[in-house]
Design an enzyme around this catalytic site. Structure first.
Site, PDB file in Angstrom:
ATOM      1  N   LEU A  25       0.893  -1.159   0.000  1.00 26.37           N
ATOM      2  CA  LEU A  25       0.000   0.000   0.000  1.00 26.37           C
ATOM      3  C   LEU A  25       0.928   1.205   0.000  1.00 26.37           C
ATOM      4  O   LEU A  25       1.797   1.338   0.870  1.00 26.37           O
ATOM      5  CB  LEU A  25      -0.871  -0.042   1.268  1.00 26.37           C
ATOM      6  CG  LEU A  25      -1.704   1.163   1.684  1.00 26.37           C
ATOM      7  CD1 LEU A  25      -2.505   1.720   0.524  1.00 26.37           C
ATOM      8  CD2 LEU A  25      -2.663   0.757   2.791  1.00 26.37           C
ATOM      9  N   SER A  26       0.762   2.095  -0.975  1.00 27.04           N
ATOM     10  CA  SER A  26       1.701   3.210  -1.130  1.00 27.04           C
ATOM     11  C   SER A  26       1.695   4.136   0.087  1.00 27.04           C
ATOM     12  O   SER A  26       0.705   4.239   0.807  1.00 27.04           O
ATOM     13  CB  SER A  26       1.346   4.046  -2.361  1.00 27.04           C
ATOM     14  OG  SER A  26       1.320   3.243  -3.501  1.00 27.04           O
ATOM     15  N   GLN A  27       2.813   4.825   0.259  1.00 31.87           N
ATOM     16  CA  GLN A  27       2.977   5.836   1.295  1.00 31.87           C
ATOM     17  C   GLN A  27       1.901   6.925   1.107  1.00 31.87           C
ATOM     18  O   GLN A  27       1.647   7.351  -0.023  1.00 31.87           O
ATOM     19  CB  GLN A  27       4.375   6.414   1.082  1.00 31.87           C
ATOM     20  CG  GLN A  27       4.785   7.518   1.959  1.00 31.87           C
ATOM     21  CD  GLN A  27       6.043   8.198   1.399  1.00 31.87           C
ATOM     22  OE1 GLN A  27       6.632   7.753   0.403  1.00 31.87           O
ATOM     23  NE2 GLN A  27       6.428   9.273   2.023  1.00 31.87           N
TER      24      GLN A  27
END
Ligand code: SAH
Length: 217
Positions: A67-69
């Site tokens: 899950l992206s930053q």
């Protein structure tokens, strides 16, 4: 959308701190900050990691995916929202977090994922949030979603080696595509369609999982 908040006030407060950090990092589109304040990020993670949901860091979601930053989610969304898109295509549903942010900002969201177990979980979460404007498809993304094209916005959340030109034909006039491009060194790229011309801009260096071929059931 209903606010589902298992961790209650604690999560609301930590989420507001995250929004403050995003502002300090230069995110200024109030629509984007508002959506990120609204959407609970912890429900998109496995329980063991959910207490880290409001740290500004990428987190694993299984199947070697992440899950992206939050900063990157905010930045990509802000870049795409410059076109105020109504219909958007996302490649790489993953946890469904970015999809949910988009669903809060756009009329219709079409999202493609290649790993079925990830798609199943994302679908459950979006069902829990009662999102009604998201369509999910299990497929190998770079072909886009030709029968639903054109899109006012296309967001790619895994990195192709080169600019996925086959997708550009699915952008509407004035539409914007945002994608990380490259292998070891990746650049977040914004492509704007103006009639039959495409204008490309580099946004900033990024680090994404690679765009891969084939469907995993
Ligand atoms: N937007 C996601 C980010 C997930 S990471 C989130 O908010 O959680 C990138 C995702 O892209 C992974 O789920 C990966 O399986 C997916 N992906 C990689 N290659 C793909 C392809 N060719 N087609 C569709 N999805 C792909």
């Amino acid at each position: 959308m209903v606010a589902i908040d298992g961790i209650g006030m604690t999560s609301r407060r930590t989420r507001m701190r995250l929004i403050q950090r995003l502002r300090e990092a230069g995110i200024s589109d109030e629509r984007v900050l508002g959506a990120m304040e609204q959407v609970p990020r912890h429900i998109f993670l496995d329980e063991a990691l959910s207490h880290r949901a409001y740290e500004d860091t990428s987190l694993p979601i299984g199947h070697s995916q992440t899950l992206s930053q939050p900063y990157i989610v905010a930045r990509m969304t802000e870049v795409m929202m410059s076109a105020s898109p109504k219909r958007v295509l996302e490649l790489g549903t993953g946890s469904g977090y970015q999809t949910t942010i988009l669903a809060n900002l756009c009329e219709e969201v079409f999202s493609v994922e290649r790993i079925k177990p990830l798609q199943d979980k994302a679908r459950e979460r979006m069902h829990l949030l009662r999102l009604r404007n998201v369509m999910l498809r299990l497929a190998d993304g770079p072909m886009g979603w030709p029968d639903r094209a054109p899109f006012d916005g296309i967001m790619v959340t895994a990195a192709p080696r080169t600019l996925p030109e086959e997708l550009l034909g699915q952008l509407s006039d004035g539409g914007v595509m945002v994608a990380p491009v490259g292998e070891e060194q990746q650049m977040l790229v914004k492509v704007t369609r103006q009639g039959s011309r495409f204008h490309t801009e580099n946004i900033e260096p990024v680090r994404f999982v690679p765009l891969l071929a084939g469907v995993v059931r």
